[in-house]
Design a protein around this motif. Structure first.
Motif, PDB file in Angstrom:
ATOM      1  N   LYS B  57       0.842  -0.942  -0.148  1.00 39.84           N
ATOM      2  CA  LYS B  57       0.038  -0.165  -0.028  1.00 39.84           C
ATOM      3  C   LYS B  57       0.576   1.364  -0.212  1.00 39.84           C
ATOM      4  N   GLU B  58       0.099   1.787  -0.639  1.00 38.91           N
ATOM      5  CA  GLU B  58       1.820   3.423  -1.147  1.00 38.91           C
ATOM      6  C   GLU B  58       0.549   4.671  -0.667  1.00 38.91           C
ATOM      7  N   LYS B  59       1.115   5.609  -0.176  1.00 40.14           N
ATOM      8  CA  LYS B  59       0.675   7.658   0.319  1.00 40.14           C
ATOM      9  C   LYS B  59       2.126   7.930   0.367  1.00 40.14           C
ATOM     10  N   GLU B  60       2.101   8.988  -0.808  1.00 37.64           N
ATOM     11  CA  GLU B  60       2.565   9.667  -0.839  1.00 37.64           C
ATOM     12  C   GLU B  60       4.091   9.040  -1.072  1.00 37.64           C
ATOM     13  N   ARG B  61       4.816   9.183  -0.265  1.00 36.81           N
ATOM     14  CA  ARG B  61       6.530   9.120  -0.534  1.00 36.81           C
ATOM     15  C   ARG B  61       6.287   7.796   0.887  1.00 36.81           C
ATOM     16  N   LEU B  62       4.850   7.131   0.957  1.00 35.63           N
ATOM     17  CA  LEU B  62       5.436   6.245   2.132  1.00 35.63           C
ATOM     18  C   LEU B  62       4.953   4.757   0.960  1.00 35.63           C
ATOM     19  N   LYS B  63       5.806   3.499   1.154  1.00 36.05           N
ATOM     20  CA  LYS B  63       5.265   2.513   1.280  1.00 36.05           C
ATOM     21  C   LYS B  63       5.084   1.285   1.914  1.00 36.05           C
ATOM     22  N   ALA B  64       4.211   0.345   2.516  1.00 35.90           N
ATOM     23  CA  ALA B  64       3.647  -0.285   3.189  1.00 35.90           C
ATOM     24  C   ALA B  64       4.350  -1.739   2.700  1.00 35.90           C
ATOM     25  N   THR B  65       5.228  -2.693   2.855  1.00 36.22           N
ATOM     26  CA  THR B  65       4.916  -4.522   2.487  1.00 36.22           C
ATOM     27  C   THR B  65       5.159  -5.482   3.278  1.00 36.22           C
ATOM     28  N   LEU B  66       4.536  -6.798   3.063  1.00 31.59           N
ATOM     29  CA  LEU B  66       4.246  -7.497   3.876  1.00 31.59           C
ATOM     30  C   LEU B  66       4.762  -8.821   3.701  1.00 31.59           C
ATOM     31  N   THR B  67       5.666  -9.321   4.162  1.00 34.50           N
ATOM     32  CA  THR B  67       5.922 -10.830   3.632  1.00 34.50           C
ATOM     33  C   THR B  67       5.027 -11.801   5.368  1.00 34.50           C
ATOM     34  N   LYS B  68       5.791 -12.693   5.596  1.00 30.07           N
ATOM     35  CA  LYS B  68       5.145 -14.052   6.251  1.00 30.07           C
ATOM     36  C   LYS B  68       5.164 -13.512   7.757  1.00 30.07           C
ATOM     37  N   LYS B  69       7.003 -12.441   7.524  1.00 33.32           N
ATOM     38  CA  LYS B  69       7.400 -13.125   9.283  1.00 33.32           C
ATOM     39  C   LYS B  69       7.431 -10.879   9.576  1.00 33.32           C
ATOM     40  N   GLU B  70       7.526 -10.005   8.164  1.00 35.91           N
ATOM     41  CA  GLU B  70       7.764  -9.142   8.379  1.00 35.91           C
ATOM     42  C   GLU B  70       7.527  -8.024   7.393  1.00 35.91           C
ATOM     43  N   SER B  71       6.991  -6.379   7.583  1.00 34.73           N
ATOM     44  CA  SER B  71       6.690  -5.715   7.289  1.00 34.73           C
ATOM     45  C   SER B  71       8.128  -4.613   7.094  1.00 34.73           C
ATOM     46  N   PHE B  72       7.843  -4.133   6.420  1.00 28.20           N
ATOM     47  CA  PHE B  72       8.651  -2.973   5.401  1.00 28.20           C
ATOM     48  C   PHE B  72       7.946  -1.428   5.601  1.00 28.20           C
ATOM     49  N   LEU B  73       8.266  -0.119   6.092  1.00 27.39           N
ATOM     50  CA  LEU B  73       7.502   0.818   5.935  1.00 27.39           C
ATOM     51  C   LEU B  73       8.882   1.308   4.637  1.00 27.39           C
ATOM     52  N   HIS B  74       8.929   1.774   3.811  1.00 26.63           N
ATOM     53  CA  HIS B  74       9.670   2.600   2.620  1.00 26.63           C
ATOM     54  C   HIS B  74       9.172   3.898   2.435  1.00 26.63           C
ATOM     55  N   ILE B  75      10.264   4.435   2.471  1.00 25.70           N
ATOM     56  CA  ILE B  75      10.142   5.932   2.762  1.00 25.70           C
ATOM     57  C   ILE B  75      11.124   6.715   1.536  1.00 25.70           C
ATOM     58  N   THR B  76      10.508   7.306   0.558  1.00 27.62           N
ATOM     59  CA  THR B  76      10.697   8.009  -0.429  1.00 27.62           C
ATOM     60  C   THR B  76      11.877   9.469  -0.386  1.00 27.62           C
ATOM     61  N   ALA B  77      12.806   9.639  -1.129  1.00 26.89           N
ATOM     62  CA  ALA B  77      12.770  10.471  -1.464  1.00 26.89           C
ATOM     63  C   ALA B  77      12.290  12.052   0.482  1.00 26.89           C
ATOM     64  N   PRO B  78      12.463  11.494   1.816  1.00 28.76           N
ATOM     65  CA  PRO B  78      11.712  11.905   2.486  1.00 28.76           C
ATOM     66  C   PRO B  78      12.062  13.693   2.679  1.00 28.76           C
ATOM     67  N   LYS B  79      10.557  14.243   3.297  1.00 27.23           N
ATOM     68  CA  LYS B  79      10.874  15.411   3.758  1.00 27.23           C
ATOM     69  C   LYS B  79      11.402  15.917   4.912  1.00 27.23           C
ATOM     70  N   PRO B  80      10.885  16.670   5.912  1.00 28.58           N
ATOM     71  CA  PRO B  80      11.637  17.276   6.975  1.00 28.58           C
ATOM     72  C   PRO B  80      10.130  17.036   8.122  1.00 28.58           C
ATOM     73  N   GLU B  81       9.250  16.990   7.017  1.00 32.75           N
ATOM     74  CA  GLU B  81       8.056  16.494   7.733  1.00 32.75           C
ATOM     75  C   GLU B  81       6.922  15.572   8.219  1.00 32.75           C
ATOM     76  N   ASP B  82       8.280  14.425   6.906  1.00 30.07           N
ATOM     77  CA  ASP B  82       7.901  13.373   7.718  1.00 30.07           C
ATOM     78  C   ASP B  82       8.586  12.570   8.410  1.00 30.07           C
ATOM     79  N   SER B  83       9.540  13.592   9.696  1.00 31.69           N
ATOM     80  CA  SER B  83       9.874  13.180  11.000  1.00 31.69           C
ATOM     81  C   SER B  83       8.642  12.873  11.688  1.00 31.69           C
TER      82      SER B  83
END
Lengths: 111, 113
Positions: B57-83
């Motif tokens: 699933k994606e929302k702006e600069r964030l993309k979340a992914t899921l495997t059977k053991k873990e999930s990742f939150l990928h942040i692409t070209a982050p901005k200070p407001e993503d802090s």
């Protein structure tokens, strides 16, 4: 816009005082929750309610009680506040997809 | 016992520097994996729910992914407001509703201009 409102942003109480934390939601959600959040411990569930007059213990209910007299209101009660109850308290409600909507929190200090 | 572990605990990035946050979970039958964002002095705010391995699933600069053991939150070209602090929570089938959520301790993300 969906809203969960907690009555106090900051509270300072004395050891032994009875403390009431109030929470109101305007989304007509059935389910409401109280969490506490502490550095290094994360979010821990204190009590929850799936209906008016109904309450269930969460993971850390000791020293707390709750009241849900109306659907929109869920109160957390510290019967006799202690210093180890100093914490950030977060109220939440959930929609049918179990997505949680949180209030802004009450930072409680017990001296 | 259900467990959720997030890593790293803290991450400092330069603006525009992409990275990923990790959420490893051990639950007896995953019903849903939730991501929340929490700004200082505020309650967590919902970002995503993932239900099955391979889902994204994606929302702006964030993309979340899921495997059977873990999930990742990928942040692409982050901005200070993503802090913010990013929290993940796992819900097991045996845990009932939202009361069955197990939260991780969060990753505190700082994006420097």
């Amino acid at each position: 816009d969906v809203k969960v409102t907690q009555s106090s942003r900051y509270l300072v109480k004395r050891t032994g005082e009875k403390v009431f934390l109030e929470c109101v939601q305007d989304m007509d959600h059935e389910n409401m929750f109280w969490y506490r959040q502490d550095p290094g411990l994360g979010l821990r569930l204190i009590y929850f309610s799936y209906d008016v007059k109904m309450k269930e213990k969460g993971d850390i209910p000791e020293g707390y009680s709750v009241s849900r007299e109306k659907k929109e209101r869920f109160s957390l009660i510290l019967e006799s506040a202690s210093t180890n109850q100093t914490s950030m308290y977060l109220c939440a409600s959930s929609d049918p997809h179990e997505k949680l909507f949180f209030g802004s929190g009450t930072q409680l200090s017990v001296l | 016992e259900d467990q959720v572990t997030q890593s790293p605990e803290a991450l400092r990035l330069q603006e525009g520097e992409s990275s990923s946050l990790n959420c490893s979970y051990t639950v007896s039958g995953l019903r849903g994996l939730f991501w929340y964002r929490q700004d200082p002095g505020k309650g967590p705010e919902f970002l995503f729910t993932l239900y099955s391995a391979g889902e994204e699933k994606e929302k702006e600069r964030l993309k979340a992914t899921l495997t059977k053991k873990e999930s990742f939150l990928h942040i692409t070209a982050p901005k200070p407001e993503d802090s913010a602090t990013y929290l993940c929570a796992a819900q097991a089938y045996s845990g009932g509703g939202a009361d069955g959520l197990t939260f991780g301790k969060g990753t505190h993300l700082i994006i420097q201009p």
